[in-house]
Design a protein around this motif. Sequence first.
Motif, short mmCIF file in Angstrom:
data_model
loop_
_atom_site.label_atom_id
_atom_site.label_comp_id
_atom_site.label_asym_id
_atom_site.label_seq_id
_atom_site.Cartn_x
_atom_site.Cartn_y
_atom_site.Cartn_z
N THR A 1 -4.46 -6.73 -0.90
CA THR A 1 -3.43 -5.78 -1.35
C THR A 1 -2.34 -5.64 -0.29
O THR A 1 -2.63 -5.57 0.91
CB THR A 1 -4.06 -4.40 -1.62
OG1 THR A 1 -5.15 -4.54 -2.53
CG2 THR A 1 -3.03 -3.44 -2.20
N TRP B 1 0.81 -3.10 0.58
CA TRP B 1 1.47 -1.83 0.26
C TRP B 1 2.89 -1.74 0.80
O TRP B 1 3.69 -0.94 0.32
CB TRP B 1 0.66 -0.66 0.84
CG TRP B 1 -0.66 -0.44 0.17
CD1 TRP B 1 -1.89 -0.78 0.66
CD2 TRP B 1 -0.89 0.16 -1.10
NE1 TRP B 1 -2.87 -0.43 -0.23
CE2 TRP B 1 -2.28 0.16 -1.33
CE3 TRP B 1 -0.06 0.70 -2.08
CZ2 TRP B 1 -2.86 0.67 -2.48
CZ3 TRP B 1 -0.63 1.22 -3.24
CH2 TRP B 1 -2.01 1.20 -3.43
N PRO C 1 2.02 -2.62 -5.33
CA PRO C 1 2.16 -1.41 -6.14
C PRO C 1 3.38 -1.36 -7.04
O PRO C 1 3.44 -0.53 -7.95
CB PRO C 1 2.21 -0.30 -5.09
CG PRO C 1 2.82 -0.96 -3.89
CD PRO C 1 2.32 -2.37 -3.91
N SER D 1 -0.26 0.09 -9.32
CA SER D 1 0.31 1.14 -8.47
C SER D 1 -0.75 1.96 -7.76
O SER D 1 -1.93 1.96 -8.11
CB SER D 1 1.18 2.07 -9.32
OG SER D 1 0.37 2.82 -10.21
N GLY D 2 -0.28 2.69 -6.76
CA GLY D 2 -1.09 3.71 -6.12
C GLY D 2 -0.91 5.03 -6.85
O GLY D 2 -0.27 5.09 -7.91
N TRP E 1 5.39 1.47 -0.61
CA TRP E 1 4.98 2.37 -1.68
C TRP E 1 5.24 3.80 -1.22
O TRP E 1 4.79 4.22 -0.15
CB TRP E 1 3.50 2.19 -2.00
CG TRP E 1 2.97 3.19 -2.98
CD1 TRP E 1 2.11 4.22 -2.73
CD2 TRP E 1 3.28 3.28 -4.39
NE1 TRP E 1 1.86 4.93 -3.88
CE2 TRP E 1 2.57 4.38 -4.91
CE3 TRP E 1 4.09 2.53 -5.24
CZ2 TRP E 1 2.64 4.75 -6.25
CZ3 TRP E 1 4.17 2.90 -6.58
CH2 TRP E 1 3.45 3.99 -7.07
N SER F 1 -5.59 2.74 -12.21
CA SER F 1 -5.49 1.61 -11.28
C SER F 1 -6.83 0.89 -11.15
O SER F 1 -6.88 -0.35 -11.11
CB SER F 1 -5.02 2.10 -9.90
OG SER F 1 -3.71 2.64 -9.99
#
Length: 364
Positions: free
Chosen positions: A112, A114, A150, A172-173, A284, A353
């Motif tokens: 991931t 961010w 995200p 997304s977060g 993000w 998510s």
Amino acid sequence: MTVALRVVLDQLVAPTAPALAEASGELVRALAETAPSGCVVEGIVPSPGLDDADAAGLADVHRLALARRELAASWQLGIAPGVGKGMIHAPTLLAPLVRHDRVNDTHQLVATVWDLRAWEAPDTLSRTEVVWYKAMLKRAEKHADAIVVPTHALAARLGDLGRFGRRVRVISGAAPAGFRVPNDHVGRLRALDLPSFFLATAGGATESDALAHAFRAVVESGETADIVVLDCPEGEEPAVVEIASRAGLSASRVHVRGALDTWDRAAVLGGASVFLAPSRRSDWPWRVVEALVLGVPIVAADSPVHREVLVDAGILVWQEELGAALVRATDGAADRLRVLSRDRAQAFSWRESAERIWALHADL
């Protein structure tokens, strides 16, 4: 036969950033709650391992022999002994990204991303961190079966940095589950030595340009409220106050705070009349999303990320126009912005998510 999704939870053992630690915890809990029939969630952690509270909901915890720092160096070199095979999901770029056979060995590796600070704002990191992030993204380009980002805006930027093709997935977060203004918010603000009426923003001295725009916006708008700055790294508080002074804002009106716990942060954000988001980076925007959940009017610098996250739930302007936008947000537009914020916040949840991450691994 039980299928295990193993999640790298280094941030719960040795956090490098409070936001990443909180996100890792929220995500793994949501993954456990949404696990399909016949599936469980397990953890992969560096030494010394998780305590019982952090391990709750996990079917098993695989503790590696190395501490986080040594583990990061080892995985940067492509050395990942003791990790084993199976479905592995990393909520950050710290992942055992090595050559593998996804088809025949049913071994999946997902990492991931961010933010792209190592490329967009390398001065906010140490040289060692910059080298590490760039090396790990190269490893992800070669070995990751998918890379989660995200926003579509960050996905587009990522495409400029490597050949990822269709492996990039946008998930997304979100704000912490149950995020709300606590009942004891007045007492929390008093304990934090904050006024009852204020604006809010976030950042540290390494984001001096963005913060300067926020402080100038307060001055230009004629706003009399103080401003609270969240998430300031320890030791940078005097520099942030100096940035405010150079922008024409009295030091007595600037209240700089570091990384607050979830409910203190909710009390501060919920008590703000407006949240200012002056940064244009691809990160993000954690605090913007939390402000949405609490229905706080948002004034943000126009950027691809803010356009995607906010849509019409905030006032988006050039950084030089934040002052005029602040006047609008504190005047006639405030009530409308509060309604739009809460409505837009429904687009983000860790549960959704997590469901998309399960679907991603099923597709792989």
